[in-house]
Scaffold this motif. Sequence first.
Motif, PDB file in Angstrom:
ATOM      1  N   PRO A  57       1.108  -0.913  -0.167  1.00  0.00           N
ATOM      2  CA  PRO A  57       0.171  -0.172   0.157  1.00  0.00           C
ATOM      3  C   PRO A  57       0.659   1.634   0.008  1.00  0.00           C
ATOM      4  CG  PRO A  57      -0.271  -1.168   1.957  1.00  0.00           C
ATOM      5  CD  PRO A  57       0.582  -1.850   1.425  1.00  0.00           C
ATOM      6  N   LYS A  58       2.063   1.306   0.175  1.00  0.00           N
ATOM      7  CA  LYS A  58       2.792   2.347  -0.005  1.00  0.00           C
ATOM      8  C   LYS A  58       4.037   2.564  -0.819  1.00  0.00           C
ATOM      9  CE  LYS A  58       2.245   2.898   6.034  1.00  0.00           C
ATOM     10  NZ  LYS A  58       3.586   3.050   6.707  1.00  0.00           N
ATOM     11  N   VAL A  59       4.288   3.403  -1.258  1.00  0.00           N
ATOM     12  CA  VAL A  59       5.023   3.956  -2.018  1.00  0.00           C
ATOM     13  C   VAL A  59       6.345   3.697  -1.815  1.00  0.00           C
ATOM     14  CG1 VAL A  59       6.140   5.049  -3.971  1.00  0.00           C
ATOM     15  CG2 VAL A  59       3.674   5.250  -3.156  1.00  0.00           C
ATOM     16  N   ILE A  60       6.978   3.893  -0.384  1.00  0.00           N
ATOM     17  CA  ILE A  60       7.816   3.924   0.227  1.00  0.00           C
ATOM     18  C   ILE A  60       7.379   3.381   1.699  1.00  0.00           C
ATOM     19  CG2 ILE A  60      10.080   5.789   1.040  1.00  0.00           C
ATOM     20  CD1 ILE A  60       9.556   7.291  -0.957  1.00  0.00           C
ATOM     21  N   ASP A  61       8.673   2.635   1.816  1.00  0.00           N
ATOM     22  CA  ASP A  61       8.311   1.471   3.170  1.00  0.00           C
ATOM     23  C   ASP A  61       9.902   0.966   3.398  1.00  0.00           C
ATOM     24  OD1 ASP A  61       7.277   0.004   5.652  1.00  0.00           O
ATOM     25  OD2 ASP A  61       6.749  -1.084   4.608  1.00  0.00           O
ATOM     26  N   LEU A  62      10.515   2.116   4.160  1.00  0.00           N
ATOM     27  CA  LEU A  62      11.843   1.185   3.714  1.00  0.00           C
ATOM     28  C   LEU A  62      12.181   0.932   4.884  1.00  0.00           C
ATOM     29  CD1 LEU A  62      13.883   5.182   4.075  1.00  0.00           C
ATOM     30  CD2 LEU A  62      13.172   3.653   2.284  1.00  0.00           C
ATOM     31  N   THR A  63      12.983  -1.274   4.522  1.00  0.00           N
ATOM     32  CA  THR A  63      13.183  -1.970   5.416  1.00  0.00           C
ATOM     33  C   THR A  63      14.136  -3.185   4.337  1.00  0.00           C
ATOM     34  OG1 THR A  63      12.557  -3.529   7.009  1.00  0.00           O
ATOM     35  CG2 THR A  63      11.020  -3.136   4.995  1.00  0.00           C
ATOM     36  N   LEU A  64      14.791  -3.214   5.238  1.00  0.00           N
ATOM     37  CA  LEU A  64      15.128  -4.470   4.241  1.00  0.00           C
ATOM     38  C   LEU A  64      14.238  -6.415   4.297  1.00  0.00           C
ATOM     39  CD1 LEU A  64      19.056  -3.990   4.984  1.00  0.00           C
ATOM     40  CD2 LEU A  64      17.906  -3.267   3.228  1.00  0.00           C
ATOM     41  N   GLY A  65      13.601  -6.153   5.240  1.00  0.00           N
ATOM     42  CA  GLY A  65      13.240  -7.645   6.160  1.00  0.00           C
ATOM     43  C   GLY A  65      13.069  -8.448   4.271  1.00  0.00           C
ATOM     44  N   ARG A  66      11.633  -7.484   3.095  1.00  0.00           N
ATOM     45  CA  ARG A  66      10.661  -8.320   2.069  1.00  0.00           C
ATOM     46  C   ARG A  66      12.367  -8.712   1.379  1.00  0.00           C
ATOM     47  NH1 ARG A  66       7.546  -3.297   4.074  1.00  0.00           N
ATOM     48  NH2 ARG A  66       8.684  -1.930   3.021  1.00  0.00           N
ATOM     49  N   VAL A  67      12.852  -7.445   0.891  1.00  0.00           N
ATOM     50  CA  VAL A  67      13.797  -7.937  -0.325  1.00  0.00           C
ATOM     51  C   VAL A  67      14.698  -8.824  -0.085  1.00  0.00           C
ATOM     52  CG1 VAL A  67      15.875  -6.039   0.284  1.00  0.00           C
ATOM     53  CG2 VAL A  67      15.109  -6.421  -1.644  1.00  0.00           C
ATOM     54  N   GLN A  68      15.139  -9.031   1.625  1.00  0.00           N
ATOM     55  CA  GLN A  68      15.782 -10.038   1.887  1.00  0.00           C
ATOM     56  C   GLN A  68      14.934 -11.174   1.487  1.00  0.00           C
ATOM     57  OE1 GLN A  68      17.497  -8.709   5.682  1.00  0.00           O
ATOM     58  NE2 GLN A  68      19.264  -8.092   4.276  1.00  0.00           N
ATOM     59  N   ARG A  69      13.630 -11.020   2.134  1.00  0.00           N
ATOM     60  CA  ARG A  69      12.615 -12.577   1.661  1.00  0.00           C
ATOM     61  C   ARG A  69      12.697 -12.883   0.076  1.00  0.00           C
ATOM     62  NH1 ARG A  69       8.181 -12.261  -0.444  1.00  0.00           N
ATOM     63  NH2 ARG A  69       7.887 -10.604   0.651  1.00  0.00           N
ATOM     64  N   LEU A  70      11.967 -11.858  -0.718  1.00  0.00           N
ATOM     65  CA  LEU A  70      12.552 -12.510  -2.207  1.00  0.00           C
ATOM     66  C   LEU A  70      13.863 -12.741  -2.916  1.00  0.00           C
ATOM     67  CD1 LEU A  70      10.828 -12.645  -4.705  1.00  0.00           C
ATOM     68  CD2 LEU A  70      11.135  -9.690  -5.057  1.00  0.00           C
ATOM     69  N   LEU A  71      15.230 -12.018  -2.335  1.00  0.00           N
ATOM     70  CA  LEU A  71      15.538 -12.762  -3.130  1.00  0.00           C
ATOM     71  C   LEU A  71      16.569 -14.151  -2.667  1.00  0.00           C
ATOM     72  CD1 LEU A  71      17.871  -9.321  -2.377  1.00  0.00           C
ATOM     73  CD2 LEU A  71      17.836 -10.094  -4.584  1.00  0.00           C
ATOM     74  N   ALA A  72      16.687 -14.503  -1.209  1.00  0.00           N
ATOM     75  CA  ALA A  72      16.379 -15.876  -1.016  1.00  0.00           C
ATOM     76  C   ALA A  72      15.655 -16.492  -1.498  1.00  0.00           C
ATOM     77  CB  ALA A  72      16.236 -16.100   0.629  1.00  0.00           C
ATOM     78  N   ALA A  73      14.527 -16.255  -1.989  1.00  0.00           N
ATOM     79  CA  ALA A  73      13.674 -16.996  -2.773  1.00  0.00           C
ATOM     80  C   ALA A  73      14.159 -17.453  -3.916  1.00  0.00           C
ATOM     81  CB  ALA A  73      12.406 -16.426  -2.617  1.00  0.00           C
ATOM     82  N   LEU A  74      14.581 -16.328  -4.427  1.00  0.00           N
ATOM     83  CA  LEU A  74      15.570 -16.252  -6.052  1.00  0.00           C
ATOM     84  C   LEU A  74      17.201 -16.183  -6.041  1.00  0.00           C
ATOM     85  CD1 LEU A  74      14.713 -12.706  -7.128  1.00  0.00           C
ATOM     86  CD2 LEU A  74      13.700 -14.642  -7.986  1.00  0.00           C
ATOM     87  N   GLY A  75      17.337 -17.721  -5.026  1.00  0.00           N
ATOM     88  CA  GLY A  75      18.939 -18.060  -4.711  1.00  0.00           C
ATOM     89  C   GLY A  75      20.096 -16.405  -4.915  1.00  0.00           C
ATOM     90  N   ARG A  76      19.874 -16.038  -4.106  1.00  0.00           N
ATOM     91  CA  ARG A  76      20.388 -14.338  -3.535  1.00  0.00           C
ATOM     92  C   ARG A  76      21.596 -13.726  -4.596  1.00  0.00           C
ATOM     93  NH1 ARG A  76      19.030 -12.694   0.703  1.00  0.00           N
ATOM     94  NH2 ARG A  76      18.428 -14.352   2.269  1.00  0.00           N
ATOM     95  N   PRO A  77      20.334 -13.813  -5.531  1.00  0.00           N
ATOM     96  CA  PRO A  77      21.574 -13.578  -7.172  1.00  0.00           C
ATOM     97  C   PRO A  77      22.073 -11.802  -6.862  1.00  0.00           C
ATOM     98  CG  PRO A  77      19.359 -12.949  -7.019  1.00  0.00           C
ATOM     99  CD  PRO A  77      18.887 -13.842  -6.085  1.00  0.00           C
ATOM    100  N   GLU A  78      21.884 -11.480  -5.257  1.00  0.00           N
ATOM    101  CA  GLU A  78      23.014 -10.239  -4.852  1.00  0.00           C
ATOM    102  C   GLU A  78      24.505 -10.746  -4.287  1.00  0.00           C
ATOM    103  OE1 GLU A  78      21.197 -11.707  -1.096  1.00  0.00           O
ATOM    104  OE2 GLU A  78      21.051 -11.737  -3.258  1.00  0.00           O
ATOM    105  N   ALA A  79      24.610 -12.033  -3.973  1.00  0.00           N
ATOM    106  CA  ALA A  79      25.767 -12.369  -3.910  1.00  0.00           C
ATOM    107  C   ALA A  79      26.433 -13.334  -4.732  1.00  0.00           C
ATOM    108  CB  ALA A  79      25.160 -14.065  -3.078  1.00  0.00           C
ATOM    109  N   THR A  80      26.857 -12.626  -5.979  1.00  0.00           N
ATOM    110  CA  THR A  80      26.970 -13.542  -7.213  1.00  0.00           C
ATOM    111  C   THR A  80      27.175 -12.135  -8.301  1.00  0.00           C
ATOM    112  OG1 THR A  80      24.835 -14.648  -7.926  1.00  0.00           O
ATOM    113  CG2 THR A  80      26.818 -15.817  -7.202  1.00  0.00           C
ATOM    114  N   LEU A  81      26.994 -10.596  -7.747  1.00  0.00           N
ATOM    115  CA  LEU A  81      27.474  -9.808  -8.462  1.00  0.00           C
ATOM    116  C   LEU A  81      28.210  -9.930  -8.988  1.00  0.00           C
ATOM    117  CD1 LEU A  81      25.123  -7.121  -7.093  1.00  0.00           C
ATOM    118  CD2 LEU A  81      24.141  -8.558  -8.333  1.00  0.00           C
TER     119      LEU A  81
END
Length: 424
Positions: A18-42
């Motif tokens: 519902p919010k355009v901006i809602d600063l936290t890392l929890g949601r993005v870390q959850r999705l990155l884990a589901a995607l296989g942690r691409p941020e670890a292999t940049l």
Amino acid sequence: MMAAATDAILARLMGLHPKVIDLTLGRVQRLLAALGRPEATLPPVIHIAGTNGKGSTQAMIRAGLEARGDRVHAYTSPHLARFHERIRLAGALISEPALADLLDECEAANAGQPITFFEITTCAAFLAFARTPADWTLLEVGLGGRLDATNVVDRPRLTIITPVSIDHQQYLGETLPEIAGEKAGILKRGVPCIVGPQDEAALDVIEARAARLGAPLLVHGQHWHVQADRGRLIYHDETGLLDLPLPNLPGPHQIQNAGVALAALRALGADAAACEAAVTRADWPARMQRLRQGPLVQAAGACELWLDGGHNPAGGAAVAATLAAMPARRTHLVVGMLNTKDIAGYLRPLAARAESLTAVSIPGEPNTLPAAVTAEAARATGINARTADSVAQAVAGIAAADPGARILICGSLYLAGRVLQDNG
């Protein structure tokens, strides 16, 4: 595949939180884990935070690295005309089919859970970067730093903090030290950080956090220096002196941005040729950009037509300084702003440079400041102001009243993006 495919997906993603901006890392870390942690292999990451100059600095670093043959990923926000501008893969904007596939994959992995638009699209960018070979990844912070969705890379190669000033107080804090603390949240233990020109209060915060983390700092005025001198850019640090052409991006503030970019390139081992390319080949639209063709240019007739996306008091001061350094010409502003911005702070530096101001509302933007409110704020700063129903109407009216003048469309990146879209 038509761009409408990604437009439809992006529209769906806007509804996941519902919010355009809602600063936290929890949601993005959850999705990155589901995607296989691409941020670890940049590819090696250069992470850029700050209030002003992030985009120009990133563009200069990219120009320098690419000049020596490196392949560079780049992530930036917001976009101007098309979302694809945010994701550059090894030198080229992401293709429509590739973007649609990545967004579909992220949407499926997210499984309808709450996540902001910026968070899920940042995850898509990380997937693209991890799957495409490159030598570097340039990540521009979206907002703040500490809780920004880009701040999930544990070990970047380099971090950068461009000048910090007051902006986005509703998310980052009311004072400069509070805002600087959020920006300094990108610092990582043992990772060097390039620090651009700062107010002392901001620098104190950055230095204190760096000391706690053991992060080496390369600070403007201490470890490196930059200035314009006799039509040249002079940069020097402990490695030596560079005597370069002035930046191709216009405005006195680009001297400081160039200094940050050069300090970063030197830290990465770039030679003098790469450093010269950084300041002479950078491309960054809507930063004091001269428009030379299109319907708006035709409407301007004999007038010069310029476009800038700066939107906070520091941005207003930078535009005013740029105008002061340009050949003398009567200057009329066409201004549209968001209702979240300090409009008086933005307009105050421009008052001495503006013959008039025509206020517009930003088309299609729910947070636009009504044109009448912008005009009223301009009058309070001493600027002769009126309103227009559109940018085209404003430009045509100025051109008819003052042929040969300079017209500057400014006040918002969202307005600048709409202008570039409409002007072709």
